[in-house]
Write a protein that holds these residues in place. Structure first.
Motif, PDB file in Angstrom:
ATOM      1  N   ASP A  61     -35.744 -37.329 -37.871  1.00 28.59           N
ATOM      2  CA  ASP A  61     -35.736 -37.208 -39.322  1.00 28.59           C
ATOM      3  C   ASP A  61     -34.402 -37.698 -39.862  1.00 28.59           C
ATOM      4  O   ASP A  61     -33.505 -36.913 -40.187  1.00 28.59           O
ATOM      5  CB  ASP A  61     -35.991 -35.744 -39.724  1.00 28.59           C
ATOM      6  N   VAL A  62     -34.263 -39.008 -39.948  1.00 31.42           N
ATOM      7  CA  VAL A  62     -33.015 -39.620 -40.409  1.00 31.42           C
ATOM      8  C   VAL A  62     -33.336 -40.694 -41.436  1.00 31.42           C
ATOM      9  O   VAL A  62     -34.235 -41.503 -41.232  1.00 31.42           O
ATOM     10  CB  VAL A  62     -32.217 -40.241 -39.243  1.00 31.42           C
ATOM     11  N   VAL A  63     -32.612 -40.681 -42.545  1.00 32.46           N
ATOM     12  CA  VAL A  63     -32.787 -41.677 -43.597  1.00 32.46           C
ATOM     13  C   VAL A  63     -31.433 -42.302 -43.911  1.00 32.46           C
ATOM     14  O   VAL A  63     -30.446 -41.582 -44.105  1.00 32.46           O
ATOM     15  CB  VAL A  63     -33.373 -41.043 -44.881  1.00 32.46           C
ATOM     16  N   GLY A  64     -31.376 -43.631 -43.943  1.00 33.39           N
ATOM     17  CA  GLY A  64     -30.158 -44.330 -44.329  1.00 33.39           C
ATOM     18  C   GLY A  64     -30.252 -44.805 -45.768  1.00 33.39           C
ATOM     19  O   GLY A  64     -31.267 -45.362 -46.183  1.00 33.39           O
ATOM     20  N   GLN A 113     -33.187 -36.310 -43.119  1.00 37.37           N
ATOM     21  CA  GLN A 113     -34.394 -36.039 -43.891  1.00 37.37           C
ATOM     22  C   GLN A 113     -35.534 -36.911 -43.376  1.00 37.37           C
ATOM     23  O   GLN A 113     -35.310 -37.872 -42.624  1.00 37.37           O
ATOM     24  CB  GLN A 113     -34.159 -36.322 -45.382  1.00 37.37           C
ATOM     25  N   ASN A 114     -36.737 -36.611 -43.789  1.00 40.93           N
ATOM     26  CA  ASN A 114     -37.901 -37.416 -43.438  1.00 40.93           C
ATOM     27  C   ASN A 114     -38.664 -37.743 -44.724  1.00 40.93           C
ATOM     28  O   ASN A 114     -39.791 -37.317 -44.923  1.00 40.93           O
ATOM     29  CB  ASN A 114     -38.791 -36.669 -42.454  1.00 40.93           C
ATOM     30  N   TRP A 115     -38.012 -38.506 -45.616  1.00 41.65           N
ATOM     31  CA  TRP A 115     -38.594 -38.843 -46.904  1.00 41.65           C
ATOM     32  C   TRP A 115     -39.471 -40.081 -46.800  1.00 41.65           C
ATOM     33  O   TRP A 115     -39.276 -40.926 -45.923  1.00 41.65           O
ATOM     34  CB  TRP A 115     -37.501 -39.117 -47.929  1.00 41.65           C
ATOM     35  N   SER A 166     -40.257 -44.070 -51.434  1.00 40.54           N
ATOM     36  CA  SER A 166     -39.983 -43.866 -52.857  1.00 40.54           C
ATOM     37  C   SER A 166     -38.979 -42.739 -53.066  1.00 40.54           C
ATOM     38  O   SER A 166     -38.095 -42.832 -53.930  1.00 40.54           O
ATOM     39  CB  SER A 166     -41.281 -43.563 -53.615  1.00 40.54           C
ATOM     40  N   MET A 167     -39.095 -41.664 -52.276  1.00 39.69           N
ATOM     41  CA  MET A 167     -38.128 -40.571 -52.394  1.00 39.69           C
ATOM     42  C   MET A 167     -36.747 -41.034 -51.959  1.00 39.69           C
ATOM     43  O   MET A 167     -35.734 -40.712 -52.594  1.00 39.69           O
ATOM     44  CB  MET A 167     -38.583 -39.385 -51.547  1.00 39.69           C
ATOM     45  N   GLY A 168     -36.686 -41.807 -50.879  1.00 46.27           N
ATOM     46  CA  GLY A 168     -35.403 -42.336 -50.432  1.00 46.27           C
ATOM     47  C   GLY A 168     -34.751 -43.212 -51.481  1.00 46.27           C
ATOM     48  O   GLY A 168     -33.537 -43.147 -51.708  1.00 46.27           O
ATOM     49  N   GLU A 169     -35.562 -44.032 -52.162  1.00 48.54           N
ATOM     50  CA  GLU A 169     -35.037 -44.897 -53.221  1.00 48.54           C
ATOM     51  C   GLU A 169     -34.530 -44.075 -54.392  1.00 48.54           C
ATOM     52  O   GLU A 169     -33.471 -44.367 -54.970  1.00 48.54           O
ATOM     53  CB  GLU A 169     -36.132 -45.864 -53.679  1.00 48.54           C
ATOM     54  N   ALA A 170     -35.269 -43.034 -54.751  1.00 47.57           N
ATOM     55  CA  ALA A 170     -34.852 -42.175 -55.864  1.00 47.57           C
ATOM     56  C   ALA A 170     -33.543 -41.461 -55.549  1.00 47.57           C
ATOM     57  O   ALA A 170     -32.643 -41.363 -56.405  1.00 47.57           O
ATOM     58  CB  ALA A 170     -35.949 -41.156 -56.172  1.00 47.57           C
TER      59      ALA A 170
END
Length: 294
Positions: free
Chosen positions: A229-232, A254-256, A259-263
């Motif tokens: 669960d990693v977001v860059g 996180q595990n978004w 669209s959530m990552g962009e927001a």
């Protein structure tokens, strides 16, 4: 891939997928004689409203209704490509970079040179021609080696008026099941280019092809699920002339979804903007869902 209509100047009435609420994004009615090759801008009035008279002459009633529901941007930016949502596809970073390719927004050397004075603009592979998107992914001899190694026929000969037309034609001809060799080849070339630029690696197309064939066998052509669960998140700030002011890179556990990552990236960017005291800020994003929400 579909077209998002802003000013309609770069989207063909026939030939491009741009209609909302249809599986193909295209019309089933036949344009009247003399309208072949026209652009969507011909159906938009100068006041940014649809010309109902022209639309009535071209389209069936239910098609007209769908067109009239498309919101034309009063700011009149350029039309752009986007991915039509599909529950069967796992959207990934590869797909986001494909959209940057279609928009000619990749960080190629000419694009960087337009913002950073003195930046060298020759191809990272052959060092002979300007590193345009078409040269890097289609015309360069290294690109030929990769496409031939992957067994993707016709990619090097495909034409078109620009990189977006080329991508659309190639994409239609290279999709296998829900995984595309074209996507894999494009990603392989971009990854190879970056290792050459940033790590000084040797150019070894055969090694790249072997790795990408393994990826295809694993069923990872269009979408991947991240391990863990990693977001860059990355943010770039530019001044009014396009010159880079600063950048921001954050890794979150996180595990978004995309669209959530962009927001969240926009939120992080705005927080950094506030701390730096910037004013009159414009936000650019490749996520249509987030753009429309803003």
């Amino acid at each position: 891939m579909r077209r998002h209509i802003s000013d309609g100047r770069e989207t063909r009435i026939e030939g491009h997928a741009w209609i909302l609420g249809t599986h193909s994004g295209r019309f089933i009615s036949t344009c009247t004689e003399g309208n072949e090759g026209r652009f969507v801008a011909d159906l938009i009035r100068p006041n940014c409203e649809w010309d109902e008279v022209k639309i009535d002459l071209l389209l069936l009633p239910f098609e007209k209704e769908r067109v009239m529901n498309i919101r034309v941007s009063p700011n009149r930016p350029r039309d752009c490509w986007y991915w039509g949502f599909d529950w069967d596809i796992v959207y990934s970073v590869k797909m986001a970079y494909a959209m940057l390719l279609c928009s000619e927004a990749l960080a190629t050397k000419p694009n960087i040179a337009a913002r950073v004075e003195g930046e060298f603009s020759k191809c990272s592979f052959c060092n002979s021609f300007a590193e345009s998107s078409l040269h890097l992914f289609r015309d360069c001899r290294v690109a030929w080696w990769v496409w031939e190694g992957l067994g993707v026929e016709g990619v090097m000969e495909e034409g078109g008026s620009g990189v977006r037309d080329w991508v659309e034609v190639c994409w239609k001809g290279t999709v296998e099941s829900k995984y595309g060799k074209f996507m894999v080849g494009y990603w392989a070339l971009w990854e190879l280019r970056n290792t050459v630029v940033f790590e000084g690696s040797d150019i070894d197309p055969e090694k790249v092809v072997r790795r990408m064939m393994d990826v295809l066998e694993e069923g990872d052509g269009m979408g991947t699920v991240a391990e863990g669960d990693v977001v860059g998140i990355g943010v770039v700030s530019r001044d009014g002339n396009g010159a880079v002011l600063w950048g921001l890179s954050i890794v979150r556990n996180q595990n978004w979804d995309p669209s959530m990552g962009e927001a969240v990236a926009i939120l992080d960017g705005l927080q950094e903007v506030a701390q730096r005291g910037h004013r009159n800020v414009e936000i650019e994003s490749g996520c249509l869902m987030v753009v429309e929400a803003l």
